[in-house]
Design a protein around this motif. Structure first.
Motif, PDB file in Angstrom:
ATOM      1  N   THR A 178     -60.952  -7.796   8.964  1.00 14.22           N
ATOM      2  CA  THR A 178     -61.549  -9.143   8.219  1.00 14.22           C
ATOM      3  C   THR A 178     -63.056  -9.096   8.042  1.00 14.22           C
ATOM      4  OG1 THR A 178     -59.752 -10.161   9.552  1.00 14.22           O
ATOM      5  CG2 THR A 178     -61.327 -11.616   7.945  1.00 14.22           C
ATOM      6  N   GLN A 179     -63.788  -8.535   9.423  1.00 12.11           N
ATOM      7  CA  GLN A 179     -64.939  -8.457   9.283  1.00 12.11           C
ATOM      8  C   GLN A 179     -65.457  -7.326   8.033  1.00 12.11           C
ATOM      9  OE1 GLN A 179     -67.491  -9.158  12.551  1.00 12.11           O
ATOM     10  NE2 GLN A 179     -68.773  -9.365  10.802  1.00 12.11           N
ATOM     11  N   TYR A 180     -64.654  -6.448   7.946  1.00 10.72           N
ATOM     12  CA  TYR A 180     -65.130  -5.492   6.795  1.00 10.72           C
ATOM     13  C   TYR A 180     -64.661  -6.035   5.498  1.00 10.72           C
ATOM     14  CZ  TYR A 180     -67.032  -1.080   9.075  1.00 10.72           C
ATOM     15  OH  TYR A 180     -67.773  -0.381   9.665  1.00 10.72           O
ATOM     16  N   TYR A 181     -63.924  -6.936   5.394  1.00 10.63           N
ATOM     17  CA  TYR A 181     -63.312  -7.303   4.175  1.00 10.63           C
ATOM     18  C   TYR A 181     -64.746  -8.191   3.607  1.00 10.63           C
ATOM     19  CZ  TYR A 181     -60.776  -9.693   0.533  1.00 10.63           C
ATOM     20  OH  TYR A 181     -60.323  -9.999  -0.835  1.00 10.63           O
ATOM     21  N   TRP A 182     -65.321  -9.041   4.500  1.00  7.15           N
ATOM     22  CA  TRP A 182     -66.617  -9.911   4.200  1.00  7.15           C
ATOM     23  C   TRP A 182     -67.695  -8.972   3.992  1.00  7.15           C
ATOM     24  CZ3 TRP A 182     -64.366 -13.521   2.137  1.00  7.15           C
ATOM     25  CH2 TRP A 182     -63.350 -14.343   2.700  1.00  7.15           C
ATOM     26  N   TRP A 183     -67.827  -7.935   5.037  1.00  9.08           N
ATOM     27  CA  TRP A 183     -68.850  -7.056   5.009  1.00  9.08           C
ATOM     28  C   TRP A 183     -69.267  -6.481   3.474  1.00  9.08           C
ATOM     29  CZ3 TRP A 183     -69.244  -1.600   4.401  1.00  9.08           C
ATOM     30  CH2 TRP A 183     -70.464  -0.874   5.059  1.00  9.08           C
TER      31      TRP A 183
ATOM     32  N   ILE B  29     -56.210 -12.541   2.685  1.00  6.38           N
ATOM     33  CA  ILE B  29     -56.934 -13.150   3.793  1.00  6.38           C
ATOM     34  C   ILE B  29     -55.668 -13.722   4.786  1.00  6.38           C
ATOM     35  CG2 ILE B  29     -58.178 -14.958   5.050  1.00  6.38           C
ATOM     36  CD1 ILE B  29     -59.781 -12.326   4.164  1.00  6.38           C
ATOM     37  N   MET B  32     -53.596 -10.705   5.918  1.00  7.65           N
ATOM     38  CA  MET B  32     -54.179  -9.821   6.872  1.00  7.65           C
ATOM     39  C   MET B  32     -53.798 -10.013   8.307  1.00  7.65           C
ATOM     40  SD  MET B  32     -57.540  -8.676   4.763  1.00  7.65           S
ATOM     41  CE  MET B  32     -58.476  -7.994   6.089  1.00  7.65           C
ATOM     42  N   THR B  36     -52.628  -6.720  10.619  1.00  9.44           N
ATOM     43  CA  THR B  36     -53.326  -6.113  11.576  1.00  9.44           C
ATOM     44  C   THR B  36     -52.925  -6.578  12.927  1.00  9.44           C
ATOM     45  OG1 THR B  36     -54.907  -7.960  11.615  1.00  9.44           O
ATOM     46  CG2 THR B  36     -55.550  -6.230  10.275  1.00  9.44           C
ATOM     47  N   LYS B  49     -64.790  -5.007  20.506  1.00  7.67           N
ATOM     48  CA  LYS B  49     -65.380  -4.956  19.282  1.00  7.67           C
ATOM     49  C   LYS B  49     -66.854  -5.339  19.186  1.00  7.67           C
ATOM     50  CE  LYS B  49     -65.315  -6.816  14.269  1.00  7.67           C
ATOM     51  NZ  LYS B  49     -66.433  -7.697  14.593  1.00  7.67           N
ATOM     52  N   LEU B  64     -61.811   3.002  10.321  1.00  7.90           N
ATOM     53  CA  LEU B  64     -61.318   2.581   9.041  1.00  7.90           C
ATOM     54  C   LEU B  64     -62.044   3.308   7.946  1.00  7.90           C
ATOM     55  CD1 LEU B  64     -60.993  -1.308   9.498  1.00  7.90           C
ATOM     56  CD2 LEU B  64     -59.375   0.380   9.785  1.00  7.90           C
ATOM     57  N   ILE B  66     -65.229   3.970   7.522  1.00  8.50           N
ATOM     58  CA  ILE B  66     -66.618   3.352   7.174  1.00  8.50           C
ATOM     59  C   ILE B  66     -67.613   3.739   8.250  1.00  8.50           C
ATOM     60  CG2 ILE B  66     -67.906   1.512   6.164  1.00  8.50           C
ATOM     61  CD1 ILE B  66     -65.017   0.043   5.620  1.00  8.50           C
TER      62      ILE B  66
END
Lengths: 442, 224
Positions: A178-183, B29, B32, B36, B49, B64, B66
């Motif tokens: 989710t963090q990456y989704y918004w990032w 959203i 997910m 996950t 994290k 992931l 990135i």
């Protein structure tokens, strides 16, 4: 230059130029760590710190350049002076201070740890304050106008979008996916949304002023361009949602929309060339035009072609997370945003300083050095990325083992990097030879 | 085309794309957490994290897919590495994996290391639509690898030993080890390396479960 307060832009361009120089030096340092295994600076400036500084400086100097460009452009479009030049100066000093604090913080191991958004949260709130001052100043200036132009509207839209999206990169989210989704709302929607609006209106303004073509023609195509950019770019964010824990339909949505992303960029190339061809006034200082046309072409190659090459999920599955992305990133940022900033600087600075130069040879030398070197650099990175994808993803070789096979291409990248740095320093020298603005008369 | 037609393209292009994007965002959203397995996202995972972010791991490693391209992607690393091994590695990376390209010692506390391993274990379970893909050459070979090969990978043996040209130079090449050493010799070497070579820097693997030990010995003995 028509308005006294446009001079404020000069200070922004000085800051942008100096930070550009620092950015490429950190690029060389970061690149060297790929070429040599032994890293004498490992415990002082390790790779992650060096990379964070390299990419943060990039974003900061481009933003400062855009802000300077905005302060130059808006008075002429709105036909009024900047609301508060003092606020504009305060905003610049605050932004630079935050940037310096961030860099010193990274060197001391102070980081928020999401790529590009490594700034610790307290500094991010400072950046929000800078953005609010900036928007307030620009908005108040525009409010004084008697006529709203499309260029102003698109520019303001882009700046507001830019500021709003930054909010999605401030907060810690427990879930990495989710963090990456918004990032990506910050990273992707900036470069393929908000920044395109800002850059599009700046280039439209420059072409309008330089070629004397009809305003209606320029603004009509500006609308079409940014319409297509946002149509493909917003849903095109989906090409970052293939593999991060998001539903499978993004493979379709991201693939289809992002495959269309080169269309508006190609459109910009034709648009730029048409304006130049149909010019109604003789262009005395051609330098900004060389940079503008160069930017259109490199933007198309770097963002359009290089992006398209690995945007489809069938290909991205193999190349994702390899040097292919690094190649695309360097090419796209340079073509789309570095060259646009330099176009703006070469357009505005002589008009601010009033210095008329006989030759423009040095600027062209800088342009050629940068363009050719970047081209070799991204080619080397692309080959490294393709070889890496093959060894790692097709043969199943361990990541660290693949790196030995890429040494040659890292060396080519690094040597090309020296070419880029040479071009940048020729540019910096050239920038300061364009004179200084005359003192503001009270 | 007129200016107002241009404006219409701008407005409709933006609106259509935004509606599609926001609609799918709402759906994503909501889906997910399941993809996950968010129910397993404990405080230790969230702390891990933060440790991951605090030390800026992501500017060297991708996760992931990135991040920085300087160090291995860690999305599925816990399928390849034993948690105990990972903890020892994070304690002193160069000692455990003497690779040419080094990871600095971050001087992490045991608590931070535990949280990081919890975080990476949780990330390992994210449904990533099949990324990273199974290497094509392995898929093409069609054969299922011996269970011992997974143990070999999880214990990071290739940090020091080469297999078919891939791996480190600290220990001997093991490509044909099965033709020169007997299974018993290999087992003893794994349990007590210094019984054969008094100055060997190789750590003992006597901690392996009897099944893992047997699988590993079978795998190494099959290398002829």
């Amino acid at each position: 230059m028509k308005y006294e307060t446009q001079k404020i832009a000069y200070q922004y361009f000085v800051a942008a130029t100096l930070l550009f120089g620092l950015q490429v030096i950190f690029g060389l340092l970061t690149g060297a760590k790929y070429v040599w295994d032994y890293d004498p600076l490992m415990n002082i400036i390790p790779f992650n710190t060096s990379r964070a500084i390299h990419i943060n400086l990039l974003v900061v100097w481009l933003l400062i350049g855009f802000m300077g460009g905005t302060y130059y452009l808006v008075p002429e479009e709105a036909e009024t002076d900047i609301y508060s030049p003092r606020l504009a100066a305060v905003q610049l000093y605050l932004f630079v201070a935050i940037g310096v604090a961030a860099i010193i913080g990274y060197l001391a191991g102070w980081s928020w740890g999401m790529p590009f958004l490594e700034q610790p949260t307290v500094l991010k709130f400072g950046i929000v304050i800078v953005a609010l001052i900036f928007l307030f100043n620009i908005f108040m200036t525009m409010m004084k106008t008697k006529k709203w132009t499309v260029i102003q509207g698109v520019l303001l839209g882009g700046l507001v979008m830019l500021a709003l999206l930054f909010l999605f990169g401030i907060f810690f989210v427990r879930n990495l996916s989710t963090q990456y989704y918004w990032w990506w709302w910050v990273i992707h929607l900036w470069v393929e949304g908000a920044w395109e609006l800002v850059a599009g209106s700046i280039i439209a303004f420059i072409l309008l002023k330089m070629t004397g073509v009809d305003r209606e023609l320029v603004e009509k195509w500006l609308y079409v361009e940014v319409g297509l950019v946002l149509f493909t770019g917003i849903a095109g964010t989906g090409h970052h949602y293939y593999w991060i824990g998001t539903p499978g339909y993004w493979l379709w949505v991201g693939g289809i929309f992002s495959a269309l992303e080169p269309v508006p960029i190609l459109f910009m190339v034709f648009d730029t060339l048409r304006d130049v061809r149909e010019k109604k006034i003789e262009i005395e200082n051609k330098i900004p035009l060389y940079w503008a046309v160069g930017s259109a072409v490199m933007h198309f190659l770097g963002a359009g072609v290089w992006g398209f090459a690995h945007t489809l999920p069938q290909i991205n599955k193999w190349t994702h997370g390899t040097q292919v992305t690094a190649s695309h990133g360097h090419f796209a940022f340079f073509g789309a945003y570095v060259m646009i900033n330099l176009t703006m600087i070469y357009f505005a600075v002589p008009r601010i300083t009033g210095v008329v130069r006989k030759g423009h040879g040095r600027s062209l030398v800088a342009l050629r050095f940068m363009v050719f070197s970047i081209f070799f650099m991204v080619l080397a990175l692309a080959i490294a990325g393709i070889v890496q994808s093959y060894l790692q993803r097709i043969l199943g070789m361990d990541y660290l083992t693949t790196q030995d096979y890429l040494k040659l291409w890292y060396a080519v990248m690094w040597v090309s990097g020296w070419g880029v740095v040479t071009g940048v320093f020729i540019y910096i020298f050239d920038f300061f030879s364009m004179g200084r603005p005359p003192k503001i008369t009270a | 085309m007129t200016l107002s037609q241009g404006r219409a393209i701008f407005i409709w292009g933006t609106v259509i794309s935004t509606v599609i994007f926001l609609g799918l965002t709402y759906d994503s959203i909501s889906k997910m957490p399941k993809r996950t397995h968010a129910e397993e996202l404990s405080d230790a995972v969230a702390d891990g994290k933060w440790t991951w972010q605090r030390y800026n791991c992501n500017d060297c490693h991708t996760i992931l897919g990135i991040g920085g391209y300087y160090a291995p992607d860690l999305t599925k690393v816990m399928s390849q590495r034993d948690p105990e091994w990972t903890k020892q590695f994070l304690k002193d990376p160069h000692k455990v994996w003497p690779a040419k390209r080094r990871m600095p010692n971050l001087h992490l506390t045991d608590n931070e290391i535990g949280n990081l391993v919890a975080f990476l274990t949780w990330v390992n379970g994210i449904d990533t639509n099949g990324w990273p893909p199974k290497p094509m050459a392995v898929a093409a070979a069609g054969s299922t690898p011996l269970p011992g090969e997974a143990v070999f990978r999880a214990q990071g043996c290739s940090a020091c030993h080469k297999l078919n040209g891939v791996g480190g130079d600290i220990g001997p090449d093991l490509t044909h080890v099965g033709s020169t050493r007997t299974p018993d010799w290999i087992k003893q070497q794994l349990e007590n390396p210094r019984s054969h070579f008094p100055n060997s820097p190789m750590p003992s693997f006597s901690k392996l479960s009897p099944k893992d030990m047997k699988d590993l010995v079978d795998f190494l003995s099959s290398l002829k």
